[in-house]
Design a protein around this motif. Structure first.
Motif, short mmCIF file in Angstrom:
data_model
loop_
_atom_site.label_atom_id
_atom_site.label_comp_id
_atom_site.label_asym_id
_atom_site.label_seq_id
_atom_site.Cartn_x
_atom_site.Cartn_y
_atom_site.Cartn_z
N SER A 84 23.82 -14.22 -78.81
CA SER A 84 23.86 -13.76 -77.43
C SER A 84 23.82 -14.94 -76.45
N GLN A 85 22.92 -15.88 -76.69
CA GLN A 85 22.83 -17.06 -75.83
C GLN A 85 24.10 -17.89 -75.90
N ARG A 86 24.66 -18.02 -77.09
CA ARG A 86 25.92 -18.77 -77.26
C ARG A 86 27.03 -18.10 -76.47
N ALA A 87 27.16 -16.78 -76.60
CA ALA A 87 28.23 -16.06 -75.89
C ALA A 87 28.08 -16.22 -74.38
N MET A 88 26.85 -16.15 -73.88
CA MET A 88 26.62 -16.30 -72.44
C MET A 88 27.00 -17.70 -71.97
N SER A 89 26.61 -18.72 -72.73
CA SER A 89 26.93 -20.10 -72.34
C SER A 89 28.44 -20.35 -72.38
N LEU A 90 29.12 -19.79 -73.38
CA LEU A 90 30.57 -19.93 -73.45
C LEU A 90 31.25 -19.22 -72.28
N GLU A 91 30.72 -18.07 -71.90
CA GLU A 91 31.28 -17.32 -70.76
C GLU A 91 31.12 -18.12 -69.47
N ILE A 92 29.97 -18.73 -69.28
CA ILE A 92 29.74 -19.54 -68.08
C ILE A 92 30.69 -20.73 -68.06
N THR A 93 30.85 -21.40 -69.20
CA THR A 93 31.77 -22.54 -69.27
C THR A 93 33.20 -22.10 -68.98
N PRO A 97 35.04 -24.35 -66.00
CA PRO A 97 35.13 -25.51 -66.89
C PRO A 97 35.16 -26.82 -66.11
N SER A 98 34.71 -27.88 -66.75
CA SER A 98 34.69 -29.19 -66.09
C SER A 98 36.07 -29.81 -66.01
N GLY A 99 36.96 -29.38 -66.91
CA GLY A 99 38.30 -29.97 -66.94
C GLY A 99 38.41 -31.16 -67.86
N GLY A 100 37.28 -31.62 -68.39
CA GLY A 100 37.31 -32.74 -69.32
C GLY A 100 37.69 -32.31 -70.71
N PRO A 101 38.17 -33.25 -71.54
CA PRO A 101 38.55 -32.90 -72.91
C PRO A 101 37.33 -32.56 -73.74
N PRO A 102 37.43 -31.63 -74.67
CA PRO A 102 36.28 -31.31 -75.53
C PRO A 102 35.96 -32.48 -76.45
N ILE A 103 34.69 -32.64 -76.75
CA ILE A 103 34.24 -33.68 -77.67
C ILE A 103 33.88 -32.99 -78.98
N ASP A 104 34.61 -33.33 -80.04
CA ASP A 104 34.50 -32.57 -81.27
C ASP A 104 33.70 -33.26 -82.36
N ALA A 112 30.06 -31.98 -70.63
CA ALA A 112 29.75 -31.12 -69.50
C ALA A 112 29.98 -29.64 -69.81
N ASP A 113 30.80 -29.36 -70.83
CA ASP A 113 31.11 -27.98 -71.19
C ASP A 113 30.41 -27.60 -72.50
N PHE A 114 29.92 -26.37 -72.54
CA PHE A 114 29.28 -25.86 -73.74
C PHE A 114 30.32 -25.71 -74.84
N HIS A 115 30.08 -26.32 -75.98
CA HIS A 115 31.05 -26.32 -77.08
C HIS A 115 30.85 -25.09 -77.96
N PRO A 116 31.93 -24.50 -78.48
CA PRO A 116 31.77 -23.32 -79.35
C PRO A 116 30.93 -23.59 -80.59
N LEU A 117 30.79 -24.86 -80.97
CA LEU A 117 29.99 -25.19 -82.15
C LEU A 117 28.58 -25.64 -81.80
N HIS A 148 21.18 -26.25 -68.50
CA HIS A 148 22.12 -25.42 -67.75
C HIS A 148 22.66 -26.12 -66.51
N GLU A 149 22.04 -27.23 -66.10
CA GLU A 149 22.54 -28.00 -64.96
C GLU A 149 23.23 -29.28 -65.41
N ALA A 150 22.62 -30.02 -66.32
CA ALA A 150 23.15 -31.33 -66.73
C ALA A 150 24.08 -31.26 -67.92
N GLY A 151 24.10 -30.13 -68.64
CA GLY A 151 24.94 -30.03 -69.82
C GLY A 151 24.32 -30.74 -71.01
#
Length: 217
Positions: A84-93, A97-104, A112-117, A148-151
């Motif tokens: 549930s917390q993961r889904a909420m964070s992904l929805e907020i992102t 979105p920050s527009g930056g590339p994901p870091i894998d 800056a963005d919550f990663h699916p993993l 939730h503010e600094a990522g």
């Protein structure tokens, strides 16, 4: 023979029963194999062995506000609450979105963005979570804080769930300060800058609840 996590959690739970009964009473029974499988299906990969073993001992806590068992003040999440917390964070992102590339790659690089993993395993009930980092790389399975503010910034707290529980056990049973390794890394990383590097000691309130008190290392 019981695994490392099983032994660590037994010691933690026993200390809580004897010293912080209000917090101990919030610990939930083990998660079922079906629940753990549901988490893995949602994430799309197996859980680290130590996280799986932890949930096999206890499926989080009932009332997070009464059971901040993880320093500096996070309550263990159940399998369902983790999703549930993961889904909420992904929805907020997704909504901003920050527009930056994901870091894998797993680890401490700022994101800056919550990663699916990122899989939440603890909550401070204020919007911040401890997450198991399930991205690939040598630090796969490390535990960091999603703010939730600094990522994901200066996020890495422990190398894995087992190290987290070993830190908690040492603080409770042996009276050592928790998060000392993180404080040391933070002091080296920001040497010469005015940053806090506290460690945390375990205290028990008059109501029998565990709390964490910050102090200088």
């Amino acid at each position: 023979m019981p695994g490392q996590v099983t032994t660590l959690w037994h010691d933690i739970a026993e200390w809580l029963r004897q010293n912080a009964p209000a917090s101990a009473s919030e610990i939930r029974p083990p998660a079922s194999d079906a629940l753990i499988a549901q988490v893995e299906a949602e994430i799309g990969r197996p859980l680290p062995a130590d996280l799986r073993e932890w949930w096999q001992q206890s499926d989080g806590v009932e009332e997070p506000e009464l059971a901040f068992l993880l320093p500096p003040g996070f309550a263990p999440l159940s399998c369902r609450e983790a999703l549930s917390q993961r889904a909420m964070s992904l929805e907020i992102t997704a909504s901003s979105p920050s527009g930056g590339p994901p870091i894998d790659e797993a680890g401490d690089e700022r994101a800056a963005d919550f990663h699916p993993l990122f899989l939440p395993i603890g909550t401070d009930t204020l919007g911040n979570t401890l997450c198991a980092d399930l991205r690939d790389g040598r630090r796969h399975g490390c535990v960091g804080e999603w703010n939730h503010e600094a990522g994901w910034d200066d996020a890495l707290r422990w190398e894995n769930v087992a190290a987290m529980l070993a830190d908690v056990r040492a603080a409770l049973v042996d009276g050592r300060p928790a998060l000392a390794d993180y404080a040391s890394r933070r002091g080296q990383r920001f040497a010469g800058r005015d940053v806090d590097t506290p460690v945390f000691s375990a205290e028990v309130t008059d109501d029998g609840e565990l709390e964490w008190t910050d102090e200088e290392p």
